[in-house]
Design a protein around this motif. Sequence first.
Motif, PDB file in Angstrom:
ATOM      1  N   LYS A  80      20.583  -2.640  -6.787  1.00 13.81           N
ATOM      2  CA  LYS A  80      20.491  -4.162  -6.356  1.00 13.81           C
ATOM      3  C   LYS A  80      20.304  -4.988  -7.526  1.00 13.81           C
ATOM      4  CE  LYS A  80      20.504  -3.470  -1.352  1.00 13.81           C
ATOM      5  NZ  LYS A  80      20.615  -4.159  -0.311  1.00 13.81           N
ATOM      6  N   TYR A  81      19.131  -4.521  -8.106  1.00 13.86           N
ATOM      7  CA  TYR A  81      18.636  -5.251  -9.160  1.00 13.86           C
ATOM      8  C   TYR A  81      17.843  -4.310 -10.258  1.00 13.86           C
ATOM      9  CZ  TYR A  81      14.084  -4.679  -6.484  1.00 13.86           C
ATOM     10  OH  TYR A  81      13.350  -4.108  -5.913  1.00 13.86           O
ATOM     11  N   TYR A  82      17.763  -4.858 -11.316  1.00 14.52           N
ATOM     12  CA  TYR A  82      16.889  -3.911 -12.441  1.00 14.52           C
ATOM     13  C   TYR A  82      15.659  -4.492 -12.672  1.00 14.52           C
ATOM     14  CZ  TYR A  82      21.288  -1.898 -13.090  1.00 14.52           C
ATOM     15  OH  TYR A  82      22.850  -1.316 -12.960  1.00 14.52           O
ATOM     16  N   THR A  83      14.524  -3.777 -12.934  1.00 14.63           N
ATOM     17  CA  THR A  83      13.262  -4.275 -13.164  1.00 14.63           C
ATOM     18  C   THR A  83      12.892  -4.217 -14.687  1.00 14.63           C
ATOM     19  OG1 THR A  83      12.463  -3.475 -11.067  1.00 14.63           O
ATOM     20  CG2 THR A  83      10.942  -4.081 -12.704  1.00 14.63           C
ATOM     21  N   PHE A  84      12.644  -5.452 -15.210  1.00 16.06           N
ATOM     22  CA  PHE A  84      12.421  -5.629 -16.763  1.00 16.06           C
ATOM     23  C   PHE A  84      11.092  -6.287 -16.969  1.00 16.06           C
ATOM     24  CE2 PHE A  84      17.139  -6.043 -16.363  1.00 16.06           C
ATOM     25  CZ  PHE A  84      17.351  -5.268 -17.343  1.00 16.06           C
ATOM     26  N   PHE A  85      10.453  -5.750 -17.982  1.00 14.02           N
ATOM     27  CA  PHE A  85       9.077  -6.301 -18.251  1.00 14.02           C
ATOM     28  C   PHE A  85       9.161  -6.967 -19.549  1.00 14.02           C
ATOM     29  CE2 PHE A  85       8.618  -2.517 -15.755  1.00 14.02           C
ATOM     30  CZ  PHE A  85       7.853  -2.693 -14.929  1.00 14.02           C
ATOM     31  N   VAL A  86       8.638  -8.156 -19.474  1.00 19.66           N
ATOM     32  CA  VAL A  86       8.212  -9.087 -20.578  1.00 19.66           C
ATOM     33  C   VAL A  86       6.866  -9.452 -20.637  1.00 19.66           C
ATOM     34  CG1 VAL A  86      10.780 -10.214 -20.687  1.00 19.66           C
ATOM     35  CG2 VAL A  86       8.892 -11.381 -19.420  1.00 19.66           C
ATOM     36  N   PRO A  87       6.288 -10.082 -21.583  1.00 14.89           N
ATOM     37  CA  PRO A  87       4.726 -10.485 -21.714  1.00 14.89           C
ATOM     38  C   PRO A  87       4.555 -11.377 -20.464  1.00 14.89           C
ATOM     39  CG  PRO A  87       5.717 -10.537 -24.015  1.00 14.89           C
ATOM     40  CD  PRO A  87       6.654 -10.173 -22.969  1.00 14.89           C
ATOM     41  N   ASP A  88       3.709 -11.193 -19.897  1.00 16.63           N
ATOM     42  CA  ASP A  88       3.076 -11.902 -18.436  1.00 16.63           C
ATOM     43  C   ASP A  88       4.196 -11.858 -17.293  1.00 16.63           C
ATOM     44  OD1 ASP A  88       0.816 -12.665 -20.159  1.00 16.63           O
ATOM     45  OD2 ASP A  88       1.911 -14.266 -21.055  1.00 16.63           O
ATOM     46  N   TYR A  89       5.155 -11.349 -17.274  1.00 14.76           N
ATOM     47  CA  TYR A  89       5.983 -11.409 -16.169  1.00 14.76           C
ATOM     48  C   TYR A  89       6.938 -10.069 -16.042  1.00 14.76           C
ATOM     49  CZ  TYR A  89       5.710 -16.463 -16.965  1.00 14.76           C
ATOM     50  OH  TYR A  89       5.286 -17.618 -17.099  1.00 14.76           O
ATOM     51  N   VAL A  90       7.154  -9.963 -14.657  1.00 10.43           N
ATOM     52  CA  VAL A  90       8.134  -8.839 -14.426  1.00 10.43           C
ATOM     53  C   VAL A  90       9.455  -9.483 -13.880  1.00 10.43           C
ATOM     54  CG1 VAL A  90       8.476  -6.959 -12.923  1.00 10.43           C
ATOM     55  CG2 VAL A  90       6.238  -7.238 -13.717  1.00 10.43           C
ATOM     56  N   LEU A  91      10.389  -9.140 -14.417  1.00 14.12           N
ATOM     57  CA  LEU A  91      11.919  -9.812 -14.098  1.00 14.12           C
ATOM     58  C   LEU A  91      12.645  -8.774 -13.353  1.00 14.12           C
ATOM     59  CD1 LEU A  91      12.753 -11.310 -17.767  1.00 14.12           C
ATOM     60  CD2 LEU A  91      11.935 -12.447 -15.811  1.00 14.12           C
ATOM     61  N   TYR A  92      13.141  -9.539 -12.207  1.00 12.59           N
ATOM     62  CA  TYR A  92      14.174  -8.606 -11.434  1.00 12.59           C
ATOM     63  C   TYR A  92      15.447  -9.345 -11.627  1.00 12.59           C
ATOM     64  CZ  TYR A  92       9.771  -6.876  -9.130  1.00 12.59           C
ATOM     65  OH  TYR A  92       8.555  -6.390  -9.255  1.00 12.59           O
ATOM     66  N   ILE A  93      16.424  -8.613 -12.193  1.00 13.00           N
ATOM     67  CA  ILE A  93      17.657  -9.370 -12.598  1.00 13.00           C
ATOM     68  C   ILE A  93      18.918  -8.577 -11.810  1.00 13.00           C
ATOM     69  CG2 ILE A  93      19.367  -9.924 -14.304  1.00 13.00           C
ATOM     70  CD1 ILE A  93      16.803  -9.934 -16.241  1.00 13.00           C
ATOM     71  N   HIS A  94      19.692  -9.172 -11.367  1.00 14.20           N
ATOM     72  CA  HIS A  94      20.822  -8.727 -10.382  1.00 14.20           C
ATOM     73  C   HIS A  94      22.117  -8.110 -11.619  1.00 14.20           C
ATOM     74  CE1 HIS A  94      24.578  -8.256  -7.775  1.00 14.20           C
ATOM     75  NE2 HIS A  94      23.685  -8.271  -6.984  1.00 14.20           N
ATOM     76  N   PRO A  95      22.287  -6.968 -11.525  1.00 14.98           N
ATOM     77  CA  PRO A  95      23.267  -6.646 -12.456  1.00 14.98           C
ATOM     78  C   PRO A  95      24.506  -7.505 -12.952  1.00 14.98           C
ATOM     79  CG  PRO A  95      22.761  -4.910 -10.668  1.00 14.98           C
ATOM     80  CD  PRO A  95      22.420  -5.994 -10.382  1.00 14.98           C
ATOM     81  N   GLN A  96      25.020  -8.224 -11.772  1.00 15.88           N
ATOM     82  CA  GLN A  96      26.143  -9.278 -12.084  1.00 15.88           C
ATOM     83  C   GLN A  96      25.705 -10.261 -12.736  1.00 15.88           C
ATOM     84  OE1 GLN A  96      27.856  -9.850  -8.131  1.00 15.88           O
ATOM     85  NE2 GLN A  96      28.945  -8.076  -8.073  1.00 15.88           N
ATOM     86  N   PHE A  97      24.432 -10.615 -12.895  1.00 20.61           N
ATOM     87  CA  PHE A  97      24.035 -11.662 -13.904  1.00 20.61           C
ATOM     88  C   PHE A  97      23.729 -11.376 -15.161  1.00 20.61           C
ATOM     89  CE2 PHE A  97      20.555 -14.842 -14.880  1.00 20.61           C
ATOM     90  CZ  PHE A  97      21.345 -15.863 -14.666  1.00 20.61           C
ATOM     91  N   ILE A  98      23.989 -10.051 -15.419  1.00 21.33           N
ATOM     92  CA  ILE A  98      23.634  -9.485 -16.879  1.00 21.33           C
ATOM     93  C   ILE A  98      25.105  -9.700 -17.559  1.00 21.33           C
ATOM     94  CG2 ILE A  98      23.208  -7.553 -18.334  1.00 21.33           C
ATOM     95  CD1 ILE A  98      21.129  -6.912 -16.026  1.00 21.33           C
ATOM     96  N   LEU A  99      25.160 -10.287 -18.703  1.00 21.30           N
ATOM     97  CA  LEU A  99      26.671 -10.185 -19.577  1.00 21.30           C
ATOM     98  C   LEU A  99      26.583  -9.068 -20.581  1.00 21.30           C
ATOM     99  CD1 LEU A  99      27.418 -13.810 -20.992  1.00 21.30           C
ATOM    100  CD2 LEU A  99      28.776 -12.124 -19.811  1.00 21.30           C
ATOM    101  N   SER A 100      25.338  -8.998 -21.189  1.00 15.23           N
ATOM    102  CA  SER A 100      25.541  -7.902 -22.204  1.00 15.23           C
ATOM    103  C   SER A 100      24.085  -7.437 -22.372  1.00 15.23           C
ATOM    104  CB  SER A 100      26.009  -8.267 -23.664  1.00 15.23           C
ATOM    105  OG  SER A 100      25.080  -9.408 -24.326  1.00 15.23           O
ATOM    106  N   VAL A 101      23.945  -6.100 -23.068  1.00 17.62           N
ATOM    107  CA  VAL A 101      22.529  -5.297 -23.142  1.00 17.62           C
ATOM    108  C   VAL A 101      22.898  -4.842 -24.442  1.00 17.62           C
ATOM    109  CG1 VAL A 101      21.219  -3.525 -22.406  1.00 17.62           C
ATOM    110  CG2 VAL A 101      22.381  -5.080 -20.852  1.00 17.62           C
ATOM    111  N   GLN A 102      21.729  -4.980 -25.548  1.00 20.62           N
ATOM    112  CA  GLN A 102      21.749  -4.276 -26.836  1.00 20.62           C
ATOM    113  C   GLN A 102      20.127  -3.240 -26.761  1.00 20.62           C
ATOM    114  OE1 GLN A 102      21.941  -7.476 -29.468  1.00 20.62           O
ATOM    115  NE2 GLN A 102      23.855  -6.923 -30.059  1.00 20.62           N
ATOM    116  N   ASP A 103      20.306  -2.170 -27.246  1.00 17.57           N
ATOM    117  CA  ASP A 103      19.120  -1.241 -27.099  1.00 17.57           C
ATOM    118  C   ASP A 103      18.645  -1.150 -28.833  1.00 17.57           C
ATOM    119  OD1 ASP A 103      21.030   0.380 -27.726  1.00 17.57           O
ATOM    120  OD2 ASP A 103      20.324   1.807 -26.680  1.00 17.57           O
TER     121      ASP A 103
END
Length: 66
Positions: A43-66
Amino acid sequence: MTLGHKHRLRIRTLDRQKIEADIYVDMPTGFGRVMDCLNQPMKYYTFFVPDYVLYIHPQFILSVQD
């Protein structure tokens, strides 16, 4: 609680934002890339950035680079 192994990603969203974030995953056998795990239905992915936790729906992601 175990979060898994930390992986740093660069995410581009539909509104063209560029986000550098961490994700914690334990990749099962046969999954060599974090992006393979992101292709699993969620339903969503959990990402961690400094000071925040982001919950992003997969359909809102255009691209990912590792």
